[in-house]
Structure formats: structure tokens, C-alpha cells
Design an enzyme around this catalytic site. Structure first.
Site: not given
Ligand code: NAD
Length: 478
Positions: A172, A247
């Protein structure tokens, strides 16, 4: 292809028929649409993955699986420029970064393709008359929820390792950046992955993402994203007691001691926060500097920040726009908040002239000195904002470095060998770089966090252990 979902080797419309607009972060305009996968689509994808697992994919010898991954690696490399352009437009990142991302993605499939037939169990000493062995089995069907910041790289490290270990995957991608995942899914079909081994279901997080994490047919979930959504995914997974890899974010420190080789350190220090406009989980967003050299380091970093330029992906400058309006508002909020709190802004870069007005541009900003307890000292900005913090000695440096809720990566700059080793052990995080810094780098290097940054490891060989379940077989033969 783009408005469809990849399920069981076929391109299908979302059952709802709905689509999601795809905006170009460089000008804010809609330039495409993707399918809006929902729970019924996720259900179809999980069933397709299970069928693949029970069929051709599950029966395929490890060496053949590995060869398919290597073929996909070659296909990604052969289409690297096209993929880079897809990714750059979709995320706003400068083309040079997107080019590096497509090659890194190819490298993940190469690495895991080579590893597929080298993953094995052990025989264990036990009682006389027994032979005991362990074997590593795939979990079965793995779910992969990835963010928008490095779609190709995170797909490579997560889906690549899961496939190598013999799992069938349902991916996804993030609603803001699904295009490269769809194209890589297409390449996977072209190189001959059996239908259902890789399924790609774009959609909103609270719809497709939530449905995937709650689906009873999923055996493991790999999630990369924010800590808040990570909690929701864990709660959903806990209903079925399945393992997860988390992550999450970071507030990674770079520690600069007075004896550091500053000429070597400075390009890394700026690069670690500027890369991908700071939208990197392992961004070096806190610059901890020994008081003796604070002014010198602050001045040198300021000079560099003043030269930074921001613009659309195809201008290929130091930074592109942020991913969306919400992210820009959030990052602007941190910058305004620091100003209102009286934190000195030491330098900022510039948005290039003639950038499209609708783009989500933020000028890179360097603040200091910042107190360790302040918002900029504690919270993940996920934008091009660097906070300098002064420290008096090694003990204080460690205390400040470890003094956030996160623990993903740290960088240490010192020539003192004893201090290098002491700090490498004292810092609470998943990766420590000494006299270098790799924000997201190193396909071979296990990566992941402690504390609020998450748990489980991706990348390197270690990831393969996470994508398998160990079975112990004890045979009494007398
Ligand atoms: P996010 O958590 O909003 O989204 C990440 C993914 O989760 C997307 O595919 C999104 O559609 C999905 N998602 C959102 N709501 C969901 C739910 N209720 N249930 C299941 N899936 C859901 O994060 P973002 O805004 O896309 O990315 C930014 C954040 O991600 C920052 O905090 C960053 O540090 C973190 N990040 C961490 C890593 C790592 O490897 N540690 C890498 C990239 C980003």
C-alpha cells in the site's frame, strides 16, 4: 495503468470505481489520478497473495526466486531514468536525488536476489539420539505500508527482502506518491513474477492502509511512517497477534567535537538535513557542537545555508518543494514558532526566482543556539530545518543526544578513537556513523530504531530474519 490496482497479476479498477487526484508538489496542480483502493480491493489482493503463496510462488526454489529479484533489479536499472522522472514529479524531489533512489531500489533487489538462496537454518546440539534443526520459513502474506518520502527505496528494502524470504506481498503506497510503486509492479509482471506474488493497492491510509493492517489474512506487516499511524497499525495487527516491523521517525543528532576534521564534517552536516528537503526519517536534524568550536561551526554552516536554493524537481537544485500543503503548513509552523520564541535564525537559503506559485516551497532554515528541551530540540520537523545545540563536554553531549523520545541514527565527528567507541556504544539508536553520515544510505546496513523510532530491522541481511519465522524440528532417532 496508473488508475488501476495490481492484483493477481492483472490491472483492475478499484471496486468502488473511485480515483484519487495526484498533485505535482512543484506547482500544486493535478497531473494524474490513481485508483482509490478500499477494503474490498485489499481483500482481493490478500487472497491473490495467499493463492500465490500456496501455488507457483510458494513452490518456487529459492534460487529461482532470487533470479527473479535480480531480473527485476535489472529492469529497474534499465528504466532508472524513467523511474527517476516519475518519482521526482510525484514527490517534488530534485532529479539527482530521484536518480539515486532508482539506483538504490535496483540495488535492493540485487542484494536480496543474491541473498534469497543463502538464508538457512542451523543444526543444534541436543540430547543423544536426537537431531535438531531450525529452518527459516516465510511468514506467508506480508503487508507493506510505505510513506511518500522515498517510495522506491522503501519499496526496495521492504518488498525486496520479503520476497527474497519467500513471502507474497501486498503493498500500500502512500496516497501522495504511488506512481513509482505502480510502475515497479508493472516491471515485476514483465520480468515474470507469478500473479499474486506482488500486489499494489494504492489508496488512502485510513481506507486501504487501515484495511490492510486489520486484514485477518495478513501474516506480517512492515510499516514505515509516522509514530502515530504506527500505533494504529500495531493496534490493528494486535487483534490477530501478528508480528510487525515499525520504521518510524527520528530526531537524529550529529555530534561535532572540537578535534573533528571540520572540512570533512561540514558537507555531511548540511547534506544530512538538506537531502530530500529534510523529509528523511534519519535526517541529521540536530547539530550538537562542542562549545569551543560552536561559533566556527555555526558560521561555516550558515555560509553553506545561505547558498542553498529551492525549486521545482526539474530545476534540480539543493531542495525541491515539500510533499504537500499540509506538510508545508506544518514546517512553516515550526519556523514561525521558533521566531516567536525568540530563537535566532542564523541563516536561510532562498527559493529560486520563477518557481510556480502553487508549489510547496520552504526555504532551508538554520537556527541556533537552540535549547535541548525546546520544540526544535525535541520534535521531528520533517523539513529543511537544522537546530544547533551547544554542549560543554562528552557527558553532556551524550545526555542531549539521548534526550529525545526518538532513537534512529546518530553521527559522531571526532578524531579521538576512544571517544568514537565510547559514543558509539553510549548513543541510544539503531545506527551510529563515525566521521561520516548516511541519511538513509547503505543497502547492506541493518536499519531501524529504538524508543519511539520503532523496532525491527530492515535493510541488510538482518531484514530477512524479520521476514521469516524460525521453526525448530527435533527428531528422535535413537
Ligand atoms: P504517515 O504515517 O501518515 O503515512 C505513512 C503510510 O501510512 C502511508 O502509506 C499512509 O497512507 C498510511 N496510513 C495513514 N493512515 C493510516 C492508517 N490509519 N492505517 C494504516 N495506514 C495508514 O506518514 P507520512 O506522513 O507519510 O510520513 C512522514 C512520517 O513518516 C514522518 O514522521 C517520518 O519520520 C516517518 N518516516 C519514517 C521512516 C523510517 O524509515 N523510519 C521513513 C520515512 C518516513
Amino acid at each position: 495503468m496508473t488508475t488501476k490496482l495490481l492484483i493477481a497479476g492483472d490491472w483492475r479498477e478499484a471496486l468502488s470505481g473511485d480515483t484519487i487526484p495526484v498533485l505535482d508538489p512543484s506547482d500544486g496542480a493535478e497531473y494524474a489520478r490513481i485508483g482509490r483502493g478500499g477494503a474490498p480491493d485489499v481483500d482481493r489482493a490478500v487472497k491473490a497473495a495467499r493463492a500465490a503463496q500456496d501455488g507457483a510462488w510458494g513452490r518456487m526454489p529459492a534460487v529461482e526466486r532470487g533470479r527473479l529479484l535480480v531480473k527485476l533489479s535489472h529492469a529497474i536499472a534499465a528504466n532508472a531514468e524513467e523511474l527517476a522522472r516519475i518519482e521526482a514529479r510525484d514527490t517534488g524531489k530534485p532529479l539527482k536525488q530521484a536518480r539515486a533512489d532508482s539506483l538504490a531500489c535496483a540495488r535492493y533487489f540485487e542484494f536480496y536476489g543474491g541473498a534469497a538462496d543463502k538464508l538457512h537454518g542451523e543444526t543444534l546440539p541436543y540430547q543423544p539420539g536426537y537431531t535438531v534443526m531450525t529452518i527459516r520459513e516465510p511468514h506467508g502474506v506480508t503487508g507493506h505500508i510505505i510513506p511518500w518520502n522515498y517510495p522506491m527505496q522503501i519499496l526496495g528494502r521492504s518488498v525486496g527482502a520479503a520476497l527474497a524470504a519467500g513471502n507474497a506481498c501486498v503493498l500500500k503506497p502512500a496516497e501522495d506518491a504511488s506512481m513509482s510503486s505502480l510502475r515497479i509492479g508493472e516491471l515485476a509482471m514483465e520480468v515474470g513474477f507469478p500473479p499474486g506474488a506482488i500486489n499494489v493497492v494504492p489508496g488512502y491510509g485510513e481506507e486501504a492502509g487501515a484495511a490492510l493492517s486489520a486484514h485477518p489474512g495478513i501474516d506480517h506487516i512492515s510499516f514505515t511512517g509516522s509514530p502515530e499511524v504506527g500505533t494504529l497499525v500495531q493496534q490493528a495487527a494486535a487483534r490477530h497477534n501478528i508480528p510487525v516491523t515499525m520504521e518510524l521517525g527520528g530526531k537524529s543528532p550529529q555530534l561535532v567535537f572540537a578535534d573533528a576534521n571540520l572540512d570533512e564534517a561540514l558537507p555531511f552536516i548540511t547534506g544530512a538535513i538538506i537531502q530530500n528537503a529534510g523529509q528523511t526519517c534519519s535526517a541529521g536534524s540536530r547539530l550538537l557542537v562542542e562549545a569551543k568550536v560552536y561559533d566556527r561551526v555555526a558560521e561555516a554552516v550558515s555560509q553553506r545555508f545561505k547558498t542553498l536554493r529551492v525549486g521545482p524537481w526539474d530545476m534540480d537544485l539543493d531542495c525541491g518543494p515539500l510533499i504537500n500543503k499540509q506538510q508545508k503548513t506544518r514546517v512553516d509552523g515550526f519556523i514561525d514558532g521558533a521566531r516567536k520564541d525568540g530563537v535566532a535564525k542564523l541563516a536561510e537559503g532562498a527559493i529560486a526566482p520563477n518557481t510556480p506559485p502553487g508549489g510547496y516551497y520552504v526555504a532551508p532554515s538554520f537556527f541556533g543556539p537552540v535549547t535541548p528541551e525546546s520544540k526544535l530540540g525535541q520534535e521531528e520537523v520533517f523539513g529543511p530545518v537544522l537546530a544547533a545545540i551547544r554542549f560543554a563536554d562528552e557527558a553532556e553531549a551524550v545526555r542531549i543526544a539521548n534526550g529525545t523520545a526518538y532513537g534512529l541514527v546518530a553521527g559522531v565527528w571526532t578524531q579521538n578513537g576512544g571517544r568514537q567507541l565510547r559514543l558509539a556504544r553510549a548513543l541510544r539508536c539503531g545506527q551510529v556513523f563515525v566521521n561520516n553520515y548516511g541519511a538513509g544510505g547503505g543497502v547492506e546496513l541493518p536499519f531501524g530504531g529504538v524508543k519511539r523510532s520503532g523496532f525491527g530491522r530492515e535493510k541488510g541481511f538482518e531484514a530477512l530474519y524479520g521476514f521469516t519465522a524460525l521453526k525448530t524440528i527435533a527428531i528422535k532417532h535413537g
